[in-house]
Design an enzyme around this catalytic site. Structure first.
Site, mmCIF file in Angstrom:
data_model
loop_
_atom_site.group_PDB
_atom_site.id
_atom_site.type_symbol
_atom_site.label_atom_id
_atom_site.label_comp_id
_atom_site.label_asym_id
_atom_site.label_seq_id
_atom_site.Cartn_x
_atom_site.Cartn_y
_atom_site.Cartn_z
ATOM 1 N N CYS A 1 -0.388 4.114 2.144
ATOM 2 C CA CYS A 1 -0.189 3.901 3.585
ATOM 3 C C CYS A 1 1.271 4.128 3.979
ATOM 4 O O CYS A 1 1.562 4.748 4.992
ATOM 5 C CB CYS A 1 -0.551 2.469 3.973
ATOM 6 S SG CYS A 1 -2.137 1.915 3.362
ATOM 7 N N ASP A 2 2.188 3.587 3.193
ATOM 8 C CA ASP A 2 3.583 3.493 3.650
ATOM 9 C C ASP A 2 4.578 4.328 2.858
ATOM 10 O O ASP A 2 5.745 4.423 3.248
ATOM 11 C CB ASP A 2 4.033 2.013 3.610
ATOM 12 C CG ASP A 2 3.210 1.162 4.571
ATOM 13 O OD1 ASP A 2 2.781 1.688 5.611
ATOM 14 O OD2 ASP A 2 2.978 -0.022 4.274
ATOM 15 N N CYS B 1 0.840 -1.206 0.000
ATOM 16 C CA CYS B 1 0.000 0.000 0.000
ATOM 17 C C CYS B 1 0.875 1.256 0.000
ATOM 18 O O CYS B 1 1.414 1.650 1.037
ATOM 19 C CB CYS B 1 -0.916 -0.030 1.219
ATOM 20 S SG CYS B 1 -1.943 1.441 1.382
HETATM 21 C C1 FAD Z 1 0.321 -3.818 5.999
HETATM 22 C C2 FAD Z 1 -0.826 -2.841 5.824
HETATM 23 C C3 FAD Z 1 -0.665 -1.530 6.237
HETATM 24 C C4 FAD Z 1 -1.701 -0.617 6.093
HETATM 25 N N1 FAD Z 1 -1.517 0.656 6.554
HETATM 26 C C5 FAD Z 1 -2.531 1.521 6.460
HETATM 27 C C6 FAD Z 1 -2.386 2.852 6.956
HETATM 28 O O1 FAD Z 1 -1.314 3.226 7.456
HETATM 29 N N2 FAD Z 1 -3.454 3.684 6.862
HETATM 30 C C7 FAD Z 1 -4.634 3.302 6.281
HETATM 31 O O2 FAD Z 1 -5.577 4.099 6.242
HETATM 32 N N3 FAD Z 1 -4.803 2.058 5.801
HETATM 33 C C8 FAD Z 1 -3.780 1.169 5.866
HETATM 34 N N4 FAD Z 1 -3.932 -0.080 5.348
HETATM 35 C C9 FAD Z 1 -5.206 -0.422 4.688
HETATM 36 C C10 FAD Z 1 -6.261 -0.724 5.769
HETATM 37 O O3 FAD Z 1 -5.742 -1.697 6.628
HETATM 38 C C11 FAD Z 1 -7.551 -1.207 5.125
HETATM 39 O O4 FAD Z 1 -8.021 -0.259 4.190
HETATM 40 C C12 FAD Z 1 -8.625 -1.412 6.206
HETATM 41 O O5 FAD Z 1 -8.154 -2.286 7.200
HETATM 42 C C13 FAD Z 1 -9.902 -1.971 5.585
HETATM 43 O O6 FAD Z 1 -10.797 -2.177 6.625
HETATM 44 P P1 FAD Z 1 -12.019 -3.208 6.500
HETATM 45 O O7 FAD Z 1 -12.746 -3.078 7.776
HETATM 46 O O8 FAD Z 1 -12.735 -2.987 5.245
HETATM 47 O O9 FAD Z 1 -11.358 -4.632 6.354
HETATM 48 P P2 FAD Z 1 -10.148 -5.422 7.085
HETATM 49 O O10 FAD Z 1 -9.321 -4.540 7.943
HETATM 50 O O11 FAD Z 1 -9.484 -6.152 5.987
HETATM 51 O O12 FAD Z 1 -10.923 -6.432 8.002
HETATM 52 C C14 FAD Z 1 -11.636 -7.497 7.448
HETATM 53 C C15 FAD Z 1 -12.190 -8.307 8.590
HETATM 54 O O13 FAD Z 1 -13.074 -9.282 8.067
HETATM 55 C C16 FAD Z 1 -12.851 -10.505 8.729
HETATM 56 N N5 FAD Z 1 -13.347 -11.570 7.863
HETATM 57 C C17 FAD Z 1 -12.958 -11.912 6.609
HETATM 58 N N6 FAD Z 1 -13.690 -12.943 6.158
HETATM 59 C C18 FAD Z 1 -14.562 -13.267 7.147
HETATM 60 C C19 FAD Z 1 -15.574 -14.247 7.299
HETATM 61 N N7 FAD Z 1 -15.864 -15.141 6.327
HETATM 62 N N8 FAD Z 1 -16.273 -14.282 8.467
HETATM 63 C C20 FAD Z 1 -16.018 -13.399 9.454
HETATM 64 N N9 FAD Z 1 -15.077 -12.434 9.357
HETATM 65 C C21 FAD Z 1 -14.349 -12.378 8.229
HETATM 66 C C22 FAD Z 1 -11.364 -10.534 9.015
HETATM 67 O O14 FAD Z 1 -11.063 -11.416 10.080
HETATM 68 C C23 FAD Z 1 -11.152 -9.084 9.406
HETATM 69 O O15 FAD Z 1 -11.416 -8.894 10.747
HETATM 70 C C24 FAD Z 1 -2.923 -1.019 5.486
HETATM 71 C C25 FAD Z 1 -3.083 -2.331 5.048
HETATM 72 C C26 FAD Z 1 -2.051 -3.246 5.218
HETATM 73 C C27 FAD Z 1 -2.239 -4.677 4.759
#
Ligand code: FAD
Length: 334
Positions: free
Chosen positions: A160-161, A157
Site C-alpha cells: 500500500c505505502d 502494508c
Molecule cells: C493504514 C492502512 C493503509 C492501507 N492502504 C491501502 C491502500 O493504499 N490500498 C489498498 O488496496 N489497501 C490498503 N490497505 C489495506 C486495505 O485497507 C484492506 O485490504 C481492506 O480494507 C480490506 O477490506 P475488508 O472489507 O476485507 O475489511 P476492512 O476494511 O478491514 O473492514 C472490516 C469491517 O468489518 C467490521 N467488523 C469487524 N468485526 C465486526 C463485527 N463483529 N461485527 C460487525 N462488523 C465488524 C469493521 O468495523 C469494518 O467495517 C491499507 C490498510 C491499512 C491499515
C-alpha cells in the site's frame, strides 16, 4: 469440491438467547462489515434484489478510514483519501437500497438452515444468507510512537505505502515470510531496507530467506528490537536495542523515513470460530475460487479470508463474489 468436514453443532444456548431477546428480524442477506468487501457485497446484493442489511461494526468504512492517500485503487487516477473512498462506496450501496446500520455482530448460531446473528447482544437477525466481511487487523509492537507517527512514516502494508518511500531508507520489523516478502518488495523501490529481527534466525521459509540474503540493499539487524521512533514532522529514525537483556546489550539508532510492521495480522473471526473452519491464524477458510464457507449460505469476503493479498481491490472483488454466491444459493433454495 467439498474441502470441509461436517461439524457437530449445538444450538440449545442460542435457542435460550432467542427467547430472552424476543423479536427476531428476518432478512434474506445479512452483511457483516463495512470495508471494501462488505460495501461491494451490499452493492451487488442490493442490485440483485436481496434487500441486504449491512452492519458496519465499530470501524465504519473499515481499515481504509485510517489512512490518507490511496493511490492504487483503479478509477481514481489522481488518488483519493481512504475516508472519502469509503464514503463513496457507502453512498453507492445506499443508492440501490442497501440498509446500512451501525452495530456489531456479537454472537452467531449457524447450526440451523436459518442463520442467527445477534447484534450488540440485543438484536436477533435470522438470515437466509450471511456474508462475513470483518477484515483482519495488523499487529503493531505497541509503541506509543507507532500511534504518533501513524500515516507519517509508520505503515503495516508495504504494497500500500511502499511507493511513498521510493529512493528512501526504510525498516521492516519481523522475521517471518511476510517480513521477508515486504523487505524484498521495498528493496525494489527504496534505497536501503533494514530488516529488524528479534532473534538470530529468520522464521521465513528457506526460499524467502535466500531472497532476502541475496538482495544487496537489505541489511538484516539480527537480535535487534525497536523501542522508539523519532522525527520532527514524521519518522526520521528508530531507536533500537541490540541483544536486549544480555550483558552485551547496546542502544542503536538508525536513520529511516519509513517504519513497516510485518509481524502478522489478527483476522476478526473470533465470533464465528465455533461454526466456521479457519486456518491456524484464524482466517476463515473458503472453497477455493468461491466465497463459500463450510456452512451452506454463509460466505466470507475480503481480508477475513485472505492471508495473501489484503488489498482494497481484492477485498472488493471477493465482496462481489460473495453477493453472487449468495444470490445463487437463494435461487437454488427456491
Ligand atoms: C493504514 C492502512 C493503509 C492501507 N492502504 C491501502 C491502500 O493504499 N490500498 C489498498 O488496496 N489497501 C490498503 N490497505 C489495506 C486495505 O485497507 C484492506 O485490504 C481492506 O480494507 C480490506 O477490506 P475488508 O472489507 O476485507 O475489511 P476492512 O476494511 O478491514 O473492514 C472490516 C469491517 O468489518 C467490521 N467488523 C469487524 N468485526 C465486526 C463485527 N463483529 N461485527 C460487525 N462488523 C465488524 C469493521 O468495523 C469494518 O467495517 C491499507 C490498510 C491499512 C491499515
Amino acid at each position: 469440491m467439498d474441502i470441509f468436514k461436517p461439524m457437530d453443532l449445538q444450538s440449545e444456548d442460542a435457542g435460550d438467547k432467542e427467547k430472552e431477546i424476543g423479536n427476531v428480524e428476518k432478512v434474506r442477506c445479512l452483511i457483516i462489515g463495512s470495508g471494501p468487501a462488505g460495501y461491494t457485497a451490499a452493492i451487488y446484493a442490493a442490485r440483485a434484489n436481496l434487500n441486504p442489511v449491512l452492519y458496519t461494526g465499530l470501524e465504519m468504512g473499515g481499515q481504509l478510514t485510517t489512512t490518507t492517500e490511496v493511490e492504487n485503487y483503479p478509477g481514481y487516477p489522481d488518488g483519493v483519501t481512504g475516508p472519502v473512498m469509503m464514503e463513496e462506496f457507502k453512498r453507492q450501496a445506499e443508492r440501490f437500497g442497501a440498509d446500512i446500520r451501525f452495530g456489531i455482530a456479537t454472537s452467531v448460531d449457524f447450526s440451523g438452515k436459518k442463520h442467527k446473528v445477534t447484534i450488540d447482544d440485543n438484536i436477533l437477525i435470522e438470515a437466509d444468507t450471511v456474508i462475513i466481511a470483518t477484515g483482519a487487523t495488523a499487529k503493531y509492537l505497541g509503541l506509543e510512537a507507532e500511534a504518533k507517527y501513524a500515516g507519517m512514516g509508520v505503515s503495516a502494508c508495504a504494497t500500500c505505502d511502499g511507493f511513498f518511500y521510493k529512493g528512501k531508507d526504510v525498516a521492516v520489523v519481523g522475521g517471518g515470510d511476510t517480513a521477508a516478502e515486504e523487505a524484498t518488495y521495498l528493496a525494489g523501490l527504496c534505497n536501503k531496507v533494514y530488516l529488524i529481527v528479534r532473534r538470530n534466525v529468520l522464521r521465513a521459509s528457506k526460499v524467502m530467506q535466500d531472497r532476502v540474503m541475496n538482495t544487496k540493499n537489505i541489511e538484516i539487524l539480527w537480535e535487534h528490537q525497536a523501542v522508539d521512533l523519532f522525527g520532527e514532522n514524521g519518522v526520521e529514525g528508530a531507536s533500537l536495542v541490540r541483544k536486549k537483556g544480555t550483558p552485551e546489550e547496546e542502544n542503536v539508532r538508525i536513520r529511516i523515513d519509513g517504519f513497516f510492521l510485518a509481524i502478522g495480522h489478527t483476522p476478526n473471526s473470533e465470533v464465528f470460530r465455533d461454526y466456521l473452519e479457519t486456518d491456524q491464524v484464524g482466517y476463515i477458510k473458503t472453497v477455493p475460487g468461491t466465497s463459500k464457507t463450510n456452512i451452506p449460505g454463509v460466505f466470507a469476503a475480503g481480508d477475513i479470508q485472505d492471508p495473501h493479498y489484503r488489498q482494497a481491490v481484492t477485498a472488493a472483488g471477493s465482496g462481489c463474489m460473495a453477493a453472487i454466491d449468495a444470490e445463487r444459493y437463494l435461487a437454488d433454495m427456491g
